[in-house]
Design a protein around this motif. Sequence first.
Motif, mmCIF file in Angstrom:
data_model
loop_
_atom_site.group_PDB
_atom_site.id
_atom_site.type_symbol
_atom_site.label_atom_id
_atom_site.label_comp_id
_atom_site.label_asym_id
_atom_site.label_seq_id
_atom_site.Cartn_x
_atom_site.Cartn_y
_atom_site.Cartn_z
ATOM 1 N N GLU A 115 -1.137 -3.749 -10.915
ATOM 2 C CA GLU A 115 0.253 -3.343 -11.090
ATOM 3 C C GLU A 115 0.361 -1.832 -11.243
ATOM 4 O OE1 GLU A 115 4.136 -3.446 -10.922
ATOM 5 O OE2 GLU A 115 2.827 -5.161 -10.554
ATOM 6 N N LYS A 116 -0.607 -1.239 -11.943
ATOM 7 C CA LYS A 116 -0.649 0.222 -12.068
ATOM 8 C C LYS A 116 -0.802 0.862 -10.698
ATOM 9 C CE LYS A 116 -3.516 3.874 -14.138
ATOM 10 N NZ LYS A 116 -4.712 4.130 -14.986
ATOM 11 N N THR A 117 -1.694 0.312 -9.884
ATOM 12 C CA THR A 117 -1.888 0.832 -8.536
ATOM 13 C C THR A 117 -0.627 0.641 -7.706
ATOM 14 O OG1 THR A 117 -4.234 0.272 -8.672
ATOM 15 C CG2 THR A 117 -3.341 0.677 -6.478
ATOM 16 N N ARG A 118 -0.007 -0.521 -7.843
ATOM 17 C CA ARG A 118 1.228 -0.797 -7.107
ATOM 18 C C ARG A 118 2.319 0.217 -7.450
ATOM 19 N NH1 ARG A 118 4.082 -5.130 -4.807
ATOM 20 N NH2 ARG A 118 6.307 -5.075 -5.222
ATOM 21 N N ARG A 119 2.479 0.514 -8.744
ATOM 22 C CA ARG A 119 3.508 1.491 -9.145
ATOM 23 C C ARG A 119 3.217 2.858 -8.537
ATOM 24 N NH1 ARG A 119 2.784 -0.866 -14.287
ATOM 25 N NH2 ARG A 119 1.619 0.981 -14.986
ATOM 26 N N TYR A 120 1.954 3.235 -8.512
ATOM 27 C CA TYR A 120 1.586 4.536 -7.942
ATOM 28 C C TYR A 120 1.901 4.576 -6.444
ATOM 29 C CZ TYR A 120 -1.213 8.448 -6.283
ATOM 30 O OH TYR A 120 -1.610 9.602 -5.657
ATOM 31 N N LEU A 144 2.522 -5.646 -0.640
ATOM 32 C CA LEU A 144 2.922 -4.247 -0.536
ATOM 33 C C LEU A 144 3.226 -3.844 0.895
ATOM 34 C CD1 LEU A 144 0.671 -2.053 -2.862
ATOM 35 C CD2 LEU A 144 3.142 -2.236 -2.871
ATOM 36 N N GLY A 145 2.594 -4.533 1.851
ATOM 37 C CA GLY A 145 2.802 -4.200 3.252
ATOM 38 C C GLY A 145 4.236 -4.340 3.708
ATOM 39 N N GLN A 146 5.045 -5.063 2.944
ATOM 40 C CA GLN A 146 6.459 -5.192 3.272
ATOM 41 C C GLN A 146 7.259 -3.984 2.822
ATOM 42 O OE1 GLN A 146 7.659 -8.910 1.489
ATOM 43 N NE2 GLN A 146 5.903 -10.015 2.345
ATOM 44 N N PRO A 149 3.770 1.283 4.591
ATOM 45 C CA PRO A 149 2.846 1.103 5.721
ATOM 46 C C PRO A 149 1.404 0.962 5.227
ATOM 47 C CG PRO A 149 4.395 2.889 6.175
ATOM 48 C CD PRO A 149 4.568 2.525 4.721
ATOM 49 N N ILE A 150 0.774 -0.165 5.546
ATOM 50 C CA ILE A 150 -0.590 -0.447 5.091
ATOM 51 C C ILE A 150 -1.411 -0.957 6.263
ATOM 52 C CG2 ILE A 150 -2.018 -2.003 3.687
ATOM 53 C CD1 ILE A 150 -0.005 -1.857 1.499
ATOM 54 N N VAL A 151 -2.653 -0.490 6.325
ATOM 55 C CA VAL A 151 -3.623 -1.037 7.264
ATOM 56 C C VAL A 151 -4.802 -1.552 6.443
ATOM 57 C CG1 VAL A 151 -5.229 -0.554 9.152
ATOM 58 C CG2 VAL A 151 -2.939 0.475 9.157
ATOM 59 N N SER A 164 0.493 -8.732 8.667
ATOM 60 C CA SER A 164 -0.293 -7.578 8.244
ATOM 61 C C SER A 164 -1.004 -6.939 9.424
ATOM 62 C CB SER A 164 -1.334 -7.999 7.200
ATOM 63 O OG SER A 164 -0.711 -8.484 6.038
ATOM 64 N N THR A 165 -1.148 -5.626 9.336
ATOM 65 C CA THR A 165 -1.914 -4.865 10.325
ATOM 66 C C THR A 165 -3.320 -4.658 9.782
ATOM 67 O OG1 THR A 165 0.083 -3.700 11.079
ATOM 68 C CG2 THR A 165 -2.042 -2.701 11.616
ATOM 69 N N TYR A 166 -4.334 -4.984 10.580
ATOM 70 C CA TYR A 166 -5.689 -4.827 10.069
ATOM 71 C C TYR A 166 -6.682 -4.493 11.169
ATOM 72 C CZ TYR A 166 -6.537 -9.751 11.495
ATOM 73 O OH TYR A 166 -6.668 -10.928 12.186
#
Length: 337
Positions: A115-120, A144-146, A149-151, A164-166
Amino acid sequence: MMQSGQGAPTLEMVAARAGVSRATVSRVVNGSPKVTAEVVAVVNEAIAALDYVPNRAARSLASRRTQVIALVVPESTARVFSDPFFASVVQGVALELAETDYTLNLLIASEANSEKTRRYLLGGNVDGALVVSHHSGDHSYTRLGQELPIVFGGRPMGADVVDSTYVDVDNVEGARTAARHLIEAGRTRIATIAGRQDMPGGVDRLAGWRAELELADLPHDLVEVGDFSPADGAAAMRRLLARGVPIDGLFAANDQMAAGAYSVIREAGLTIPGDIAVVGYDDDRYGETAAPPLTTIAQSPVDLGAEMARVLVRRLAGEPVERVTMMPTRLVPRASV
């Protein structure tokens, strides 16, 4: 060049020297395609003459871009710094981003502080993220990908990751190649030390090994699971030998577990490859320094990291990208088979 005492050159000063508007200079600095090559050349000449440096903070506020990409590794710090795989992925990402304006932030995070990482990540600190070595429980990253932008490095697991993009290695085919090599060497009782089954690499390598043995109509019941470490490879090999059934071949889901299995095979008074032929996966330093040298399936974590970064940068630039990019593997035959 600016004379001392005049202060730092400004956008307005560049515009005056180039004989264009402030807006035109801003477009050139930000790489807009709406400026002719002639105007770009004039503005760049003025920038060089005045030694003007664009204000990144101001540009970020204007564009809502940070020019920062996060590499998120949901693993323990000890694991990240002891496993050569992660160092190679970071190297590949860093080399690719070196050719861009993006800065790389490394975030080592576990589910305990996700959750800490998510907030950051969602706090406007980064433009996008790369996530490597995610587990099936790391749903916070797939969701989080929604919003960002995450790969992913590796196929995400779970029902909520269909879009998801991977970038992934063809782990199924790599494991099939390993099993096929053992079969072609005349081995008929082939065991496997599979990787963790909450990680896509572990799942896919087990599936590939099993599929190849089924194709050859060979038994595929000699399975133990490890956590990709040498210690777990040794423990899994002890469990396999304790079954008291013949084993003449072994596929370990990574070179670290193969190295752990080596020591146990020797402890049991067995030889490699005389009694048990061994194939690993990764082609890292564990396989290179093993005695005898370890036959393995090579993948390139450096190339994996570079491709992840390349795909994300293209996404951030608004370019179309493939949702799935598969990287090849190859057999590296050595003296363990």
